[in-house]
Scaffold this active site. Structure first.
Site, mmCIF file in Angstrom:
data_model
loop_
_atom_site.group_PDB
_atom_site.id
_atom_site.type_symbol
_atom_site.label_atom_id
_atom_site.label_comp_id
_atom_site.label_asym_id
_atom_site.label_seq_id
_atom_site.Cartn_x
_atom_site.Cartn_y
_atom_site.Cartn_z
ATOM 1 N N CYS A 1 1.056 -1.448 -0.139
ATOM 2 C CA CYS A 1 0.137 0.092 0.026
ATOM 3 C C CYS A 1 0.738 1.016 0.446
ATOM 4 C CB CYS A 1 -1.058 0.167 1.571
ATOM 5 S SG CYS A 1 -1.831 1.261 1.234
ATOM 6 N N TYR B 1 -9.294 16.450 25.546
ATOM 7 C CA TYR B 1 -9.085 15.420 24.290
ATOM 8 C C TYR B 1 -7.554 15.602 24.471
ATOM 9 C CZ TYR B 1 -13.644 17.578 23.462
ATOM 10 O OH TYR B 1 -14.753 18.020 23.899
ATOM 11 N N GLU C 1 -8.837 13.360 29.218
ATOM 12 C CA GLU C 1 -9.092 12.698 28.928
ATOM 13 C C GLU C 1 -9.708 11.990 29.488
ATOM 14 O OE1 GLU C 1 -9.546 9.736 25.356
ATOM 15 O OE2 GLU C 1 -7.842 11.467 25.097
ATOM 16 N N CYS D 1 -10.876 17.918 12.509
ATOM 17 C CA CYS D 1 -10.845 16.530 11.510
ATOM 18 C C CYS D 1 -12.149 16.737 10.898
ATOM 19 C CB CYS D 1 -10.656 15.321 12.184
ATOM 20 S SG CYS D 1 -12.240 15.515 12.986
#
Length: 448
Positions: A156, A309, A330, A403
């Site tokens: 890959c 986070y 977290e 994201c």
């Protein structure tokens, strides 16, 4: 429905499919690019859109190229290999700009995408599905686009070459072992996925077999054989995921041979990373985020920064090394354990504290006396409670690493509402070349 038509492609969808119009309806064509005239075969209709298969490119885009992977037309791991790298970066910025305008009516200055210096060979981690068909040997590979069928592969090109080189020999060994392979838990269980992780700067490799059970004869012998064969391999672990869910890894990981973690050198610090640790898959781009964070905070005297986070301290610890007193939050207890170990390794325990907690439950208390807040939430964005708490006690600087452009737009719209915050900068970064994914760092300043 197998009607064949010609179509002009006007744009790309959020997941990188070509989009044209047919009888007033959107038509999605994987593999097609904006500006192209294509011949397609219509194969289904869903709600107010149509889905088609690309049969021939009649007028190609100037940005089209031959994909670097021979499986690109079939494998669902990448959606943009046929689009050259500069055009990928331009499209990702355009997508971000359009999303901010459409969903939040925001029109900040968006910097050009920070393209990856490694458009191939960048991924430091792979979790590869396994299967053994009755009529053939063991197969390993990612899923065919839009299906649950594996496209068998031996390499890959987006993987770090040090991981890529392991796929074929490990497939051969797993075939020889005779161990059961049962990805979908249809025949009593067995191996489900092969997980590989490498330290980009150190070269240390972890190998993990993900399985529904631990009944594998001679597993320890095979593990030791692999350690002896590949000096960079530092550990072999077994992760148990007995449940038929989309969650790839289960909560229990046991050490088979070597050690259960690798060391990585990241932004001048040493980090311990386990097989199931969340860590950005593109190390070089993650280090660029650290540079951007430090630049965004450069005008401020280092004070108290809350890292919601925080994971294993990927961004907390470089900020602590720069003089900030960092409080990391977290919910994953194992990540916090590693964050504390990483703070000790780098002698930063006096400036970096970490606690296991749900951000929504603990953030109110931590925002008191906080000078800057860093949030790096999952794809779903910030919890409504978190947004409310930030608005109630807004730090002077807010750094938002996202994201997903859609949830970023939603959250920024609420944070700037009423003039509470002003958007100082928006910087897209290409963490995932050859795919439609994009990361964004937005810097906000409190106006009052």
């Amino acid at each position: 429905m197998n009607e064949r038509v010609e179509l002009r492609i006007d744009g790309l969808s959020h997941d990188g499919q070509g989009v044209g119009r047919l009888d007033g309806q959107a038509c999605f064509v994987p593999g097609a690019l904006p500006g192209e005239r294509v011949a397609v075969r219509l194969h289904s209709r869903a709600h107010r859109l149509r889905l088609a298969v690309l049969e021939r490119v009649l007028e190609p885009s100037a940005d089209r190229r031959r994909p670097p992977c021979i499986l690109a037309d079939h494998c669902g791991g990448c959606s943009l290999q046929h689009l050259d790298d500069p055009a990928q970066a331009d499209w990702k910025r355009s997508r971000l700009v359009e999303t901010l305008r459409r969903l939040a009516h925001l029109d900040p200055i968006v910097a050009p995408t920070l393209a990856s210096p490694q458009p191939l060979g960048y991924r430091n981690r792979a979790i590869i599905p396994l299967e053994r068909l009755p009529e053939g040997p063991l197969r390993a590979g990612y899923y065919r686009r839009g299906s649950h069928r594996i496209v068998n592969m031996n390499r890959c090109p987006v993987l770090d070459p040090r991981l890529d080189a392991l796929i074929a020999p490990l497939k051969a060994d797993l075939e020889i072992s005779g161990w059961p392979v049962d990805r979908d838990l249809r025949d009593g269980g067995g191996l489900r996925h092969l997980s590989l992780r490498v330290g980009h700067h150190t070269g240390e490799v972890l190998l993990t077999l993900i399985s529904s059970h631990d009944e594998f004869p001679d597993l320890a012998d095979w593990a030791q054989r692999w350690l002896d064969r590949w000096p960079t391999l530092v550990g072999v672990t077994l992760n148990l995921q007995p449940r038929p869910t989309n969650t790839l890894m289960g909560p229990q990981t046991t050490l088979v041979a070597g050690r259960s973690w690798l060391m990585e050198r990241f932004s001048g610090l040493d980090l311990r990373i386990a097989t199931d640790t969340f860590f950005q898959v593109h190390t070089t781009q993650a280090e660029r985020v650290v540079t951007l964070l430090l630049a965004a905070l450069a005008a401020e005297t280092p004070g108290v920064l809350v890292d919601a986070y925080c994971g294993i301290g990927t961004f907390s610890l470089p900020l602590a090394a720069a003089g900030w007193t960092v409080h990391g939050i977290e919910r994953n207890a194992e990540a916090i354990r590693l964050a504390r170990i990483n703070a000790e390794i780098n002698t930063l325990t006096d400036r970096a504290r970490f606690e296991t907690a749900n951000v929504a439950e603990i953030l109110e208390a931590r925002l008191t006396g906080c000078d800057a807040l860093l949030v790096d939430p999952p794809r779903k964005g910030l919890d409504p409670t978190v947004l409310r708490l930030i608005r109630q006690c807004p730090p002077a600087s807010l750094l938002y690493l996202s994201c997903d452009p859609a949830t970023l737009a939603r959250d920024l719209g609420q944070l700037v509402e009423g003039g509470l915050y002003a958007i100082a900068s928006v910087q897209p970064l290409d963490f995932f070349p050859q795919t439609s994914h994009i990361e964004t760092l937005a810097v906000l300043r409190r106006t009052g």
